[in-house]
Design a protein around this motif. Sequence first.
Motif, mmCIF file in Angstrom:
data_model
loop_
_atom_site.group_PDB
_atom_site.id
_atom_site.type_symbol
_atom_site.label_atom_id
_atom_site.label_comp_id
_atom_site.label_asym_id
_atom_site.label_seq_id
_atom_site.Cartn_x
_atom_site.Cartn_y
_atom_site.Cartn_z
ATOM 1 N N UNK A 128 99.378 1.612 75.904
ATOM 2 C CA UNK A 128 98.182 0.936 75.386
ATOM 3 C C UNK A 128 97.359 1.982 74.641
ATOM 4 N N UNK A 129 97.621 2.179 73.337
ATOM 5 C CA UNK A 129 96.956 3.253 72.594
ATOM 6 C C UNK A 129 95.450 3.050 72.514
ATOM 7 N N UNK A 130 94.736 4.177 72.459
ATOM 8 C CA UNK A 130 93.287 4.161 72.276
ATOM 9 C C UNK A 130 92.884 5.473 71.628
ATOM 10 N N UNK A 131 92.264 5.379 70.457
ATOM 11 C CA UNK A 131 91.852 6.589 69.745
ATOM 12 C C UNK A 131 90.975 6.196 68.563
ATOM 13 N N UNK A 132 90.381 7.193 67.941
ATOM 14 C CA UNK A 132 89.596 6.989 66.731
ATOM 15 C C UNK A 132 90.463 6.379 65.636
ATOM 16 N N UNK A 133 89.872 5.545 64.809
ATOM 17 C CA UNK A 133 90.624 4.835 63.772
ATOM 18 C C UNK A 133 91.346 5.791 62.830
ATOM 19 N N UNK A 165 93.533 -2.775 69.510
ATOM 20 C CA UNK A 165 92.759 -3.810 68.860
ATOM 21 C C UNK A 165 91.871 -3.202 67.782
ATOM 22 N N UNK A 166 91.313 -4.069 66.969
ATOM 23 C CA UNK A 166 90.373 -3.643 65.936
ATOM 24 C C UNK A 166 88.962 -3.948 66.404
ATOM 25 N N UNK A 167 88.037 -3.038 66.126
ATOM 26 C CA UNK A 167 86.654 -3.296 66.518
ATOM 27 C C UNK A 167 85.810 -2.047 66.410
ATOM 28 N N UNK A 168 84.595 -2.121 66.976
ATOM 29 C CA UNK A 168 83.678 -0.986 66.967
ATOM 30 C C UNK A 168 84.187 0.101 67.907
ATOM 31 N N UNK A 169 84.050 1.338 67.481
ATOM 32 C CA UNK A 169 84.468 2.495 68.263
ATOM 33 C C UNK A 169 83.263 3.133 68.943
ATOM 34 N N UNK A 170 83.537 3.863 70.016
ATOM 35 C CA UNK A 170 82.473 4.601 70.680
ATOM 36 C C UNK A 170 81.873 5.652 69.756
ATOM 37 N N UNK A 221 92.152 0.824 66.832
ATOM 38 C CA UNK A 221 92.117 1.999 67.701
ATOM 39 C C UNK A 221 91.535 1.715 69.068
ATOM 40 N N UNK A 222 90.868 0.560 69.232
ATOM 41 C CA UNK A 222 90.319 0.188 70.545
ATOM 42 C C UNK A 222 91.449 -0.188 71.503
ATOM 43 N N UNK A 223 91.383 0.307 72.710
ATOM 44 C CA UNK A 223 92.401 -0.065 73.681
ATOM 45 C C UNK A 223 92.313 -1.556 73.998
ATOM 46 N N UNK A 224 93.455 -2.179 74.193
ATOM 47 C CA UNK A 224 93.491 -3.589 74.572
ATOM 48 C C UNK A 224 92.704 -3.805 75.854
ATOM 49 N N UNK A 225 92.178 -5.013 76.007
ATOM 50 C CA UNK A 225 91.430 -5.339 77.217
ATOM 51 C C UNK A 225 92.385 -5.421 78.414
ATOM 52 N N UNK A 226 91.870 -5.193 79.623
ATOM 53 C CA UNK A 226 92.741 -5.185 80.805
ATOM 54 C C UNK A 226 93.633 -6.412 80.944
ATOM 55 N N UNK A 234 97.443 -4.422 63.120
ATOM 56 C CA UNK A 234 96.541 -5.101 62.190
ATOM 57 C C UNK A 234 96.543 -4.386 60.841
ATOM 58 N N UNK A 235 96.664 -5.169 59.771
ATOM 59 C CA UNK A 235 96.657 -4.623 58.412
ATOM 60 C C UNK A 235 95.728 -5.473 57.554
ATOM 61 N N UNK A 236 95.476 -4.999 56.351
ATOM 62 C CA UNK A 236 94.643 -5.738 55.414
ATOM 63 C C UNK A 236 95.441 -6.191 54.191
#
Length: 398
Positions: free
Chosen positions: A120-125, A151-156, A163-168, A248-250
């Motif tokens: 479940x990756x999680x890192x800066x975009x 997932x796509x969304x706001x980062x810390x 870069x957002x980790x998927x929800x539990x 996710x792509x554009x």
Amino acid sequence: MLTGKRILLIIGGGIAAYKSLELIRRLAERGASVAPVLTRAAEEFVTPLSVSALAGVKVHRDLFDLTDEAEMGHIQLSRSADLIVVAPATADLMAKMAQGLAGDLASTLLLATDTPVLLAPAMNVRMWDHPATRRNRATLAGDGVAFVGPNEGDMACGEFGPGRMSEPMEIVAAIEAQFAHGPLSGKRVLVTSGPTHEPIDPVRYIANRSSGAQGTAVARALADLGAHVVFVTGPASVPPPAGVEVIAVQSAAEMAQAVQAALPVDAGVFAAAVADWRVAQASDRKLKKSKDGLPVLEFAENPDILATVAQMGAGRPRLVVGFAAETHDVEAHATAKRLRKGCDWIVANDVSPATGIMGGSENAVTLISDAGSEVWPRMSKDAVARQLAERIAAALNG
């Protein structure tokens, strides 16, 4: 489905590590036992005490734990689980896995195991989009490692993007999918979905009315039959299904790159409504009204993703399924498209405004193959997806 399953949970160092606490609780609710491993960086975000309290067992932290290592405990730990889950999977952990490094407990466990692995990756975009991370992800996917998210969304850090980790609960669904037994178990299937957005300038783009509903339903149906689904989606209005690997792509160019990175697969289902053209020279500034008249847009052809994959030599999926959204002469145009692209099947439908299919909840399709044309009755998009998934399973297992 998870009763009695043994999950080895490796918690990497990142702000998303806090979600691992909820993940442990949700897995325990479903009858799974969790053996947690904390990296040194993870201890900066969650404490061993909190992890141990939720898991109800000792937290593993050190490679050189003399009590365990007297019997090569790290080897036993890596092989006694039914599934290894890495959440969050940082860029550093992914790089170590891809290169076969083993400098700490987590990387050693991942190198020493023959147990299936789910990341479940999680890192800066920017880190997720970096060519090195893309290469590492492709290497790991080729090695059979499964992914859920990001997932796509706001980062810390204040940025926005993938870069957002998927929800539990998304991770739980992906874990359950790993244990699903169905006709597509062990099969890897690529699904593209949604529209693409082709920029004109920083605020305008060319797009179409695709909601991504049919592609999402197909991905869900394939996962329900046990497939590991790589879901490459444009900016769709319908959220992606749980339990699949989401990319996710554009733009069409980004989708083409993501598709290539996802190969090899057993089957490819190309349900995305990819824009045929893009603006040849998109402006890096917002176009303004001018006394000189209307702006002139010059177009260039986008990469043909379906034809590229269908006409591959070595590495071509065993089954390539295209979609044809037409407004008139549906069967004739779709039949010609199948031959022109070189795909095995075409799923054709009439998307003229009167049908209400584009963006609606129902579909009426014709499946075109070497065997001819088969008209399916109008039904929900979920029903179309289930019927198509069953046909794909039969083809791959035949």
